[in-house]
Design an enzyme around this catalytic site. Structure first.
Site, PDB file in Angstrom:
ATOM      1  N   LYS A  51       0.781  -1.333   0.173  1.00 12.62           N
ATOM      2  CA  LYS A  51      -0.029  -0.015   0.021  1.00 12.62           C
ATOM      3  C   LYS A  51       1.009   1.186   0.076  1.00 12.62           C
ATOM      4  O   LYS A  51       0.219   2.406   0.216  1.00 12.62           O
ATOM      5  CB  LYS A  51      -1.016  -0.163   1.104  1.00 12.62           C
ATOM      6  N   HIS A 111       7.118  -7.724  -2.069  1.00 17.35           N
ATOM      7  CA  HIS A 111       6.648  -6.834  -0.776  1.00 17.35           C
ATOM      8  C   HIS A 111       7.760  -7.603   0.195  1.00 17.35           C
ATOM      9  O   HIS A 111       7.712  -7.112   1.425  1.00 17.35           O
ATOM     10  CB  HIS A 111       5.204  -6.807  -0.442  1.00 17.35           C
ATOM     11  N   SER A 141      -4.618   2.606   4.313  1.00 23.66           N
ATOM     12  CA  SER A 141      -4.890   2.010   3.154  1.00 23.66           C
ATOM     13  C   SER A 141      -5.147   0.491   3.359  1.00 23.66           C
ATOM     14  O   SER A 141      -5.738  -0.070   2.561  1.00 23.66           O
ATOM     15  CB  SER A 141      -3.765   2.357   2.152  1.00 23.66           C
TER      16      SER A 141
HETATM   17  P1  A3P Z   1      -5.021   4.596  -0.958  1.00 25.25           P
HETATM   18  O1  A3P Z   1      -5.588   3.033  -0.460  1.00 25.25           O
HETATM   19  O2  A3P Z   1      -4.672   5.324   0.151  1.00 25.25           O
HETATM   20  O3  A3P Z   1      -6.062   5.286  -2.064  1.00 25.25           O
HETATM   21  P2  A3P Z   1      -0.167  -0.306  -3.887  1.00 25.25           P
HETATM   22  O4  A3P Z   1      -0.156  -0.245  -5.126  1.00 25.25           O
HETATM   23  O5  A3P Z   1       1.267  -0.284  -3.240  1.00 25.25           O
HETATM   24  O6  A3P Z   1      -0.948  -1.456  -3.006  1.00 25.25           O
HETATM   25  O7  A3P Z   1      -0.717   1.014  -3.067  1.00 25.25           O
HETATM   26  C1  A3P Z   1      -2.100   1.321  -3.273  1.00 25.25           C
HETATM   27  C2  A3P Z   1      -2.249   2.733  -2.996  1.00 25.25           C
HETATM   28  O8  A3P Z   1      -1.605   3.590  -3.910  1.00 25.25           O
HETATM   29  C3  A3P Z   1      -3.648   3.073  -2.899  1.00 25.25           C
HETATM   30  O9  A3P Z   1      -3.723   4.115  -1.687  1.00 25.25           O
HETATM   31  C4  A3P Z   1      -3.948   3.937  -3.961  1.00 25.25           C
HETATM   32  O10 A3P Z   1      -4.907   4.530  -4.296  1.00 25.25           O
HETATM   33  C5  A3P Z   1      -2.522   4.449  -4.275  1.00 25.25           C
HETATM   34  N1  A3P Z   1      -2.400   4.790  -5.694  1.00 25.25           N
HETATM   35  C6  A3P Z   1      -2.438   4.074  -6.823  1.00 25.25           C
HETATM   36  N2  A3P Z   1      -2.033   4.844  -7.908  1.00 25.25           N
HETATM   37  C7  A3P Z   1      -1.825   5.957  -7.694  1.00 25.25           C
HETATM   38  C8  A3P Z   1      -1.414   7.270  -8.331  1.00 25.25           C
HETATM   39  N3  A3P Z   1      -1.624   7.362  -9.557  1.00 25.25           N
HETATM   40  N4  A3P Z   1      -1.317   8.346  -7.764  1.00 25.25           N
HETATM   41  C9  A3P Z   1      -1.589   8.369  -6.307  1.00 25.25           C
HETATM   42  N5  A3P Z   1      -1.900   7.193  -5.534  1.00 25.25           N
HETATM   43  C10 A3P Z   1      -1.954   6.241  -6.091  1.00 25.25           C
END
Ligand code: A3P
Length: 298
Positions: A51, A111, A141
């Site tokens: 996340k 991860h 998140s």
């Molecule tokens: P939130 O749940 O706070 O919205 P991962 O890819 O490591 O699983 O992380 C997911 C998090 O990154 C989520 O956070 C998601 O919305 C955010 N995320 C994914 N793409 C993004 C982007 N282009 N810009 C900003 N945040 C992004």
């Protein structure tokens, strides 16, 4: 037996410990086959605690590798274009299976904490891009992700989950240890350490750092195009980045979309004042002596 019971057979199994690290049961099962993984010197590893912006930095890198050609980056979902090494779940190809179809130069995702990282990646001196995100936004998140991604156990209440996050009793274990030990690795291994909040604040600046690290250059207008295509809004609407192509038995976007909010400081909408005070006191202990410049808001 009704179909509900069948579904419950494979969903939300308890975490399983591998070398002391709690993992999603299916991922724990993938650790055996992962022993046969062989890294190549031109691989690039994207490493994050869950996340922290993994999907975001993955899409940026695939766009860089394809010269900013969005059509080429629409060839497959992100989890196929950037194989997730320890991934395994019923009804989807495993990371090791996906890897077999992936041509060089490969982008890889993990991860894993260092205790579980395949040694071959270190032996081959594979470049690493690590992205870290402030702990409070990660916790919020992660809680929403536990609810929607049914390979995790039930998160319980937010208050319960926050305690589990603080004690490292969540999949992949301790956030505190992860961000610190990967920072340490950068002393001896080629590693670019990035922050989600910096990417949010000035994506162009961070993309330039990535370009330099991977030894590539792109024209200014292509960098601008990549910034635009990898905005939260664009990636949320893009089926090749928003995980909507996975079966709902793995991720249920009706519970909470994968692309949820995508901001820095969203924790304020979830933490109570008491939770924040308790968290900060614990955080100060866990992060004592650590100079990582985390920002919990912009
Ligand atoms: P939130 O749940 O706070 O919205 P991962 O890819 O490591 O699983 O992380 C997911 C998090 O990154 C989520 O956070 C998601 O919305 C955010 N995320 C994914 N793409 C993004 C982007 N282009 N810009 C900003 N945040 C992004």
């Amino acid at each position: 037996m009704g179909s509900m019971e069948l579904i419950q057979d494979t969903s939300r199994p308890p975490l399983e410990y591998v070398k002391g690290v709690p993992l999603i049961k299916y991922f724990a099962e993938a650790m055996g086959p992962l022993q046969s993984f062989e890294a190549w010197p031109d691989d690039l590893l994207i490493s994050t605690y869950p996340k922290s912006g993994t999907t975001w930095v993955s899409e940026i890198l695939d766009m860089i590798y394809h010269g900013g050609d969005q059509q080429k980056c629409s060839r497959a979902p992100i989890y196929i274009r950037v194989p997730f090494l320890e991934f395994k779940a019923p009804g989807a190809p495993s990371g090791m299976e996906t890897l077999k179809e992936t041509p060089a130069p490969r982008l890889l995702k993990t991860h894993l904490p260092l205790a579980l990282l395949p040694q071959t990646l270190l032996d081959q001196k594979v470049k690493v891009i690590y992205m870290a995100r402030n702990a409070k936004d990660v916790a919020v998140s992660y809680y929403n992700f536990y609810n929607m991604a049914k390979v995790h156990p039930h998160p319980g209440t937010w208050d319960n989950f926050l305690e589990k996050f603080m004690s490292g009793n969540v999949s992949y274990g301790s956030w505190y240890q992860h961000v610190r030990e990967w920072r340490e690795l950068g002393r001896t291994h080629p590693l670019l350490y990035l922050f989600y909040e910096d990417m949010k604040e000035n994506p162009k600046k961070e993309i330039r750092k990535i370009l330099e690290f991977v030894g590539r250059s792109l024209p200014e207008e292509v960098v601008d195009h990549i910034v635009k295509c990898t905005s939260f809004k664009e990636m949320k609407a893009n089926p090749m980045t928003n995980y909507s192509t996975l079966p709902s038995s793995i991720m249920d976007h009706n519970v909470s979309p994968f692309m949820r909010k995508g901001v820095a400081g969203d924790w304020k909408s979830t933490f109570t004042v008491a939770q924040n005070e308790h968290f900060e006191a614990h955080y100060a202990q866990k992060m004592a002596g650590c100079d990582l410049p985390f920002r919990s808001e912009l």
